[in-house]
Design a protein around this motif. Structure first.
Motif, PDB file in Angstrom:
ATOM      1  N   ILE A  34       0.852  -1.194   0.000  1.00 46.03           N
ATOM      2  CA  ILE A  34       0.000   0.000   0.000  1.00 46.03           C
ATOM      3  C   ILE A  34       0.881   1.234   0.000  1.00 46.03           C
ATOM      4  O   ILE A  34       2.054   1.174   0.378  1.00 46.03           O
ATOM      5  N   TYR A  35       0.303   2.359  -0.413  1.00 42.50           N
ATOM      6  CA  TYR A  35       1.065   3.612  -0.461  1.00 42.50           C
ATOM      7  C   TYR A  35       1.121   4.255   0.916  1.00 42.50           C
ATOM      8  O   TYR A  35       0.094   4.403   1.586  1.00 42.50           O
ATOM      9  N   CYS A  36       2.321   4.642   1.338  1.00 41.93           N
ATOM     10  CA  CYS A  36       2.530   5.366   2.586  1.00 41.93           C
ATOM     11  C   CYS A  36       2.957   6.794   2.279  1.00 41.93           C
ATOM     12  O   CYS A  36       3.954   7.017   1.580  1.00 41.93           O
ATOM     13  N   ASP A  37       2.183   7.740   2.778  1.00 44.15           N
ATOM     14  CA  ASP A  37       2.514   9.156   2.656  1.00 44.15           C
ATOM     15  C   ASP A  37       3.337   9.553   3.866  1.00 44.15           C
ATOM     16  O   ASP A  37       2.817   9.605   4.985  1.00 44.15           O
ATOM     17  N   MET A  38       4.616   9.825   3.647  1.00 40.66           N
ATOM     18  CA  MET A  38       5.522  10.137   4.754  1.00 40.66           C
ATOM     19  C   MET A  38       5.746  11.641   4.922  1.00 40.66           C
ATOM     20  O   MET A  38       6.648  12.054   5.652  1.00 40.66           O
ATOM     21  N   GLN A  39       4.911  12.458   4.265  1.00 43.18           N
ATOM     22  CA  GLN A  39       5.104  13.907   4.326  1.00 43.18           C
ATOM     23  C   GLN A  39       4.536  14.522   5.600  1.00 43.18           C
ATOM     24  O   GLN A  39       4.852  15.657   5.944  1.00 43.18           O
ATOM     25  N   ASP A  40       3.667  13.802   6.303  1.00 42.41           N
ATOM     26  CA  ASP A  40       3.146  14.289   7.581  1.00 42.41           C
ATOM     27  C   ASP A  40       4.297  14.486   8.558  1.00 42.41           C
ATOM     28  O   ASP A  40       5.225  13.678   8.627  1.00 42.41           O
ATOM     29  N   CYS A  41       4.232  15.554   9.337  1.00 43.73           N
ATOM     30  CA  CYS A  41       5.340  15.895  10.237  1.00 43.73           C
ATOM     31  C   CYS A  41       5.528  14.871  11.354  1.00 43.73           C
ATOM     32  O   CYS A  41       6.642  14.713  11.867  1.00 43.73           O
TER      33      CYS A  41
END
Length: 205
Positions: A34-41
Motif C-alpha cells: 500500500i502507499y505510505c505518505d511520509m510527508q506528515d510531520c
C-alpha cells in the motif's frame, strides 16, 4: 510492519509503496502492499485508493438514491478492517457539485443522496458534518446558501453549488457505495445534474 507509522518510526521517510501486515498471524489476513505518505510531520499516513476517485457525472436519475456507484478498494475489506483496528484516526474526503439537484432534503422527501458505510448502513449526513446530523458542513455552521438548514445543494436552483468535507467516523468508514437522485430534467433546456468526487481513505496510527 503493521502500519505506515511503524515504517516511519523505523527510519523510512520516503513516500511510496510499503508492505503492511496489520493483523495477527491467526486471523488469516494476508499482508499487502500500500502507499505510505511520509510527508506528515509526525507520522506515516496509509493511503488506500479505490476505482472511483475521478470526478464523476450524475445525471438522468430523478428518484431519491436511484443513481448508485459501488466503490471498490485496492485491498480487501478484511485488510482494511485490520488496518483500521491499528489506526487512531481515518478520514475520507467527499464532495458533491450540484446544478438544480438536491443532495439531502427538499423539505418534503427522504434524502436524495447518501453514502453507505462498510457495514452496509445508509448514512444521511455529508462530509464536514457530525454523524447522525442529517446535514452537510454548512448546515452545522449555519451558513448554507439561501438560508438552507442542511446543505448548499438543497437550495435546488440553477446555480452551480457544492457541499464537501471530510468524513471521520472510523466506525463507519470507508465509503462503500454512493447514491444520488434529483438529476432529471427541469424542461425548457435546463438540465439537472451533479458531480461527485470521493478521495482515498487515509489512516493514521
Amino acid at each position: 510492519m503493521p502500519t505506515c507509522a511503524d515504517w516511519k518510526r523505523a527510519g523510512f521517510k520516503r513516500s511510496g509503496n510499503y508492505t503492511l501486515d496489520p493483523d495477527s498471524p491467526t486471523c488469516g489476513v494476508e499482508p499487502f502492499e500500500i502507499y505510505c505518505d511520509m510527508q506528515d510531520c509526525t507520522t506515516g499516513v496509509t493511503v488506500i485508493h479505490h476505482d472511483s476517485e475521478d470526478r464523476t457525472l450524475v445525471q438522468g436519475c430523478e428518484e431519491p438514491g436511484c443513481f448508485s456507484q459501488q466503490i471498490n478498494y485496492e485491498i480487501s475489506m478484511a485488510q482494511i478492517r485490520a488496518l483500521m483496528a491499528r489506526s487512531s484516526s481515518c478520514e475520507q474526503y467527499i464532495r458533491y457539485e450540484c446544478y438544480g439537484s438536491v443532495l439531502l432534503h427538499d423539505g418534503q422527501n427522504e434524502p436524495f443522496g447518501w453514502w453507505v458505510s462498510r457495514d452496509g448502513q445508509k448514512m444521511t449526513y455529508w462530509g464536514g458534518a457530525e454523524p447522525g446530523s442529517n446535514k452537510c458542513a454548512c448546515g452545522e455552521q449555519g451558513n448554507c446558501a439561501g438560508g438552507q438548514k442542511s446543505c448548499n445543494c438543497d437550495k435546488n436552483d440553477l446555480v452551480w453549488r457544492s457541499d464537501e468535507g471530510m468524513i471521520r467516523d472510523i466506525e463507519a468508514l470507508p465509503v462503500t457505495r454512493l447514491h444520488f437522485g434529483d438529476t432529471g430534467d427541469y424542461g425548457g433546456g435546463s438540465t439537472e445534474k451533479g458531480y461527485f468526487t470521493l478521495g482515498p481513505l487515509r489512516c493514521r496510527a
